[in-house]
Design a protein around this motif. Structure first.
Motif, mmCIF file in Angstrom:
data_model
loop_
_atom_site.group_PDB
_atom_site.id
_atom_site.type_symbol
_atom_site.label_atom_id
_atom_site.label_comp_id
_atom_site.label_asym_id
_atom_site.label_seq_id
_atom_site.Cartn_x
_atom_site.Cartn_y
_atom_site.Cartn_z
ATOM 1 N N ARG A 1 5.561 9.935 -2.591
ATOM 2 C CA ARG A 1 4.635 10.937 -1.943
ATOM 3 C C ARG A 1 4.722 11.008 -0.390
ATOM 4 O O ARG A 1 4.194 11.687 0.323
ATOM 5 C CB ARG A 1 3.277 10.896 -2.304
ATOM 6 N N ARG B 1 -2.772 13.303 -1.331
ATOM 7 C CA ARG B 1 -1.725 13.201 -2.076
ATOM 8 C C ARG B 1 -1.674 12.186 -3.126
ATOM 9 O O ARG B 1 -2.409 10.941 -2.853
ATOM 10 C CB ARG B 1 -0.407 12.924 -1.371
ATOM 11 N N ARG B 2 -1.535 12.357 -4.384
ATOM 12 C CA ARG B 2 -1.772 11.287 -5.284
ATOM 13 C C ARG B 2 -0.298 11.021 -6.093
ATOM 14 O O ARG B 2 0.526 11.505 -6.269
ATOM 15 C CB ARG B 2 -2.479 11.831 -6.573
ATOM 16 N N GLN B 3 -0.380 9.582 -6.174
ATOM 17 C CA GLN B 3 0.836 9.399 -7.299
ATOM 18 C C GLN B 3 0.200 8.277 -8.217
ATOM 19 O O GLN B 3 -0.571 7.476 -8.048
ATOM 20 C CB GLN B 3 1.539 8.079 -6.256
ATOM 21 N N ASP C 1 2.608 14.407 -10.345
ATOM 22 C CA ASP C 1 2.170 13.404 -9.603
ATOM 23 C C ASP C 1 2.595 12.011 -10.222
ATOM 24 O O ASP C 1 2.644 10.922 -9.264
ATOM 25 C CB ASP C 1 0.495 13.387 -9.555
#
Lengths: 226, 226
Positions: A146, B72-74, B182
């Motif tokens: 990301r 933002r996502r992981q 994601d």
DNA sequence: CGTACACTTGATCTCATTCAAGTGACGTGG
DNA sequence: CCACGTCACTTGAATGAGATCAAGTGTACG
């Protein structure tokens, strides 16, 4: 990198009682420990090699990596003096390892009883190393999945500076741009450009040889790294 | 995801002797285990929450994730029935966790003695879970750092099919395209396009609802995934 | 039957990659 | 001590894979 403890080794791991305090025997000589010196860029073991030993770094820097069939490389981690690497849960090394700089290693032969209560300090050190690897790998997934190139460089420099403990605000980079690129999921050119950009913005400063970084604005870097 | 064993918990981990064979107590009731049911998309715990417990999935699917400040996502991992998640080496949860589908959990209260030799089977299961997490995280770094969108989808479908053990060659996808994106470091549109492309090439086939995948050419997928 | 939501598809844009020189630090031998 | 060659790094220009923006389509659910 790499985990620990052969499946067969797990039961003995919990099979003995241990005094609360023990010598830090990973740094002391014993019948299961040998020494080894590796020149810069030489291989320590290859991906897929039988995992006969694990290692503690006395001096130098090591990288562990995986290759795709067409040669693309991902460097999983860099290891610094004091770090343990080469631990595996299975039979084989799932990453290859080689020396970034000339490196002195303590080689721990992986015997059935090497991780038993005979040496609780060693066992604890091994489990702690595994956990640190996991946390770093998880953090690195966030970076690779990301973050932008700039953010990756900022994160990397901060993380390295925290581990290297040079004079405050100065990090020396033992690895090439190529190694950085293969760790950060970028190309060598993108690494170079991102470093140059951070320098132009005044967040970092590099001497002419470009292998040392002075963190001029750690707050801004930390904000970038999130 | 997440590791295990509070720093303080490490010493007790090695402090007791254990019989060689024990009941698989993680699946049996005991005073330290409670049950919990979570609806789809509900939170199990948040990133940064105090890690009071860890969890074993009785039924359902769970995702663990980290957020950047801008959202933002992981997604670090998906967990399936039988998997353990929520283990931490420190005080807090370093990832958040929520239910992908309605989920039934076994909640293990994290007491000072929860990981001691009183229950060697549990301790061994916990260490094994940690090692599996590490291996998956390492494999995932390769995916995120060096694979193309197509290769990521191929790798993901193969890995999921190996874990889900549906009727051979068929994988059901419990998670949305958003979750896949994601996890794989892509956007939802890129996931959709890569899936469509693999379908057009005849490597996979999807029914109209698009939540099941039939692997038509596993060899070609494996070659893509490397 | 109709609304909502997930997924797909299309058009355009952007950031990083690729390809191609250029620059400079370092080590070697004259 | 300086010329030379090498290798690592940087810089520039063109390209491209995936992101973004913007509609569509279809499936599920009330």
């Amino acid at each position: 990198m790499q985990t620990a403890l052969a499946t067969a080794g797990l039961a003995p791991l919990f099979g003995r009682s241990v005094p609360a305090v023990l010598p830090a025997s990973l740094t002391s000589e014993s019948r299961t420990v040998t020494r080894r010196t590796v020149a810069a860029n030489d291989e320590i073991y290859a991906e897929g090699d039988r995992a006969m030993s694990f290692y503690k770094i006395a001096a130098g820097v090591v990288r562990t990596y995986k290759l795709l069939s067409d040669g693309r490389r991902q460097i999983g981690a860099f290891y610094l003096p004091g770090d343990i690497f080469g631990l595996e849960s299975g039979e084989d090394h799932r990453f290859g390892a080689d020396a970034v700089t000339e490196t002195r290693l303590l080689v721990h032969r992986r015997e059935p009883r090497a991780l038993t209560g005979d040496d609780g300090a060693l066992a604890r050190e091994v489990v702690a190393a595994m956990m640190r690897d996991l946390e770093r790998a998880q953090e690195h997934m966030m970076l690779l999945g990301r973050k932008s190139a700039r953010e990756r460089i900022a994160s990397f420099l901060l993380a390295l500076s925290e581990r290297m403990a040079d004079s405050v605000g100065t990090v020396c980079l033992p690895m090439s741009r190529n190694d950085m690129a293969d760790h950060l999921g970028l190309t060598i050119e993108s690494v170079s450009r991102a470093v140059t950009q951070l320098e132009r913005e005044g967040l970092i400063e590099l001497p002419p040889n470009r292998r040392t970084v002075i963190l001029r604005n750690a707050a801004a870097l930390r904000h970038l790294a999130d």
